[in-house]
Every structure is written in structure tokens, then in C-alpha cells.
Scaffold this motif. Structure first.
Motif, PDB file in Angstrom:
ATOM      1  N   THR A 153      -6.074   7.230  -2.691  1.00 46.19           N
ATOM      2  CA  THR A 153      -6.650   5.972  -2.238  1.00 46.19           C
ATOM      3  C   THR A 153      -5.621   5.303  -1.327  1.00 46.19           C
ATOM      4  OG1 THR A 153      -7.740   5.791  -4.389  1.00 46.19           O
ATOM      5  CG2 THR A 153      -7.729   3.834  -3.007  1.00 46.19           C
ATOM      6  N   THR A 208      -9.729   0.651   3.959  1.00 44.63           N
ATOM      7  CA  THR A 208      -9.438   1.215   2.643  1.00 44.63           C
ATOM      8  C   THR A 208     -10.274   2.478   2.501  1.00 44.63           C
ATOM      9  OG1 THR A 208      -9.025  -0.963   1.709  1.00 44.63           O
ATOM     10  CG2 THR A 208      -9.515   0.801   0.152  1.00 44.63           C
ATOM     11  N   ILE A 268     -10.774   6.538   0.315  1.00 39.37           N
ATOM     12  CA  ILE A 268     -10.434   7.442  -0.788  1.00 39.37           C
ATOM     13  C   ILE A 268     -10.778   8.857  -0.359  1.00 39.37           C
ATOM     14  CG2 ILE A 268     -12.637   7.090  -1.970  1.00 39.37           C
ATOM     15  CD1 ILE A 268     -10.949   7.474  -4.634  1.00 39.37           C
TER      16      ILE A 268
END
Length: 110
Positions: free
Chosen positions: A15, A55, A57
Motif C-alpha cells: 500500500t 493512494t 494497493i
């Protein structure tokens, strides 16, 4: 979606948040890392997504800890890790998990 065998296997969860304005070298390096990971015995696949706020992942799937270690210590991957800390990531978190159960569903109209 990554194609994985029946469990057990391992998942590496990465992440991160990119620094705003990260250059295109990141995308080129990420594509190269995927191509490189695909050459590692024990690599099953990858799934990745990034939000508008940068952001993201990435989950990669592996047969065992030895294959993860081969990937982690590959010289080209080590260079990319250093570039990530130096140029691209605001922060990141890495976790390794054992997948002990998996199921799936596909809609009939897909």
C-alpha cells in the motif's frame, strides 16, 4: 485478476501513496517490475489499483517465502525500491499474508 492455485499461498500487500507530480519513469519502472516478477519461479500474478489521491494497493501472489525472497533481493528490484524511496513514494506499507481460503464469483452476463 491474478490466476492463483488453490490455497495455501502467500500474498504481498504493498500500500502506498505517490508524491504528487511523480514522473512517467514510475509507470515505466512499474511495467518493468511486472515483467521481471513474471520471470520469478513461484510468482502467480498481481492485482493493482490507484485512487485519484494517488493512494494505491498492489497485491502480488507467491508460492512460498523463498520465491518472495528471490523477488525482494533481485538486483533490478532493489534499484526500483531505492528509486521509490528517493523519488516516488510519500509513504508505503508492506505486509505479507498467507491465503488459506479463496472463492470467486463471475456474473453469468460477463
Amino acid at each position: 485478476m491474478a490466476s492463483t492455485p488453490p490455497p495455501p499461498y502467500l500474498a504481498v500487500l504493498f500500500t502506498s501513496r505517490l508524491i504528487p507530480g511523480t514522473d512517467h519513469a514510475y509507470d515505466t519502472t512499474a511495467a518493468r517490475m511486472l515483467a521481471l516478477a513474471q520471470t520469478i519461479d513461484g510468482f502467480f500474478g498481481i492485482e493493482s489499483i490507484r485512487a485519484a489521491d494517488q493512494t494505491g494497493i498492489t497485491i502480488s501472489y507467491w508460492r512460498d517465502y523463498e520465491s518472495i525472497e528471490t523477488w525482494r533481493t533481485h538486483p533490478e528490484h532493489l534499484d526500483a525500491q531505492a528509486a521509490g524511496r528517493r523519488e516516488w513514494y510519500d509513504w508505503y506499507e508492506l505486509r505479507i499474508a498467507e491465503v488459506t481460503r479463496a472463492s470467486s464469483y463471475t456474473a453469468s452476463n460477463v
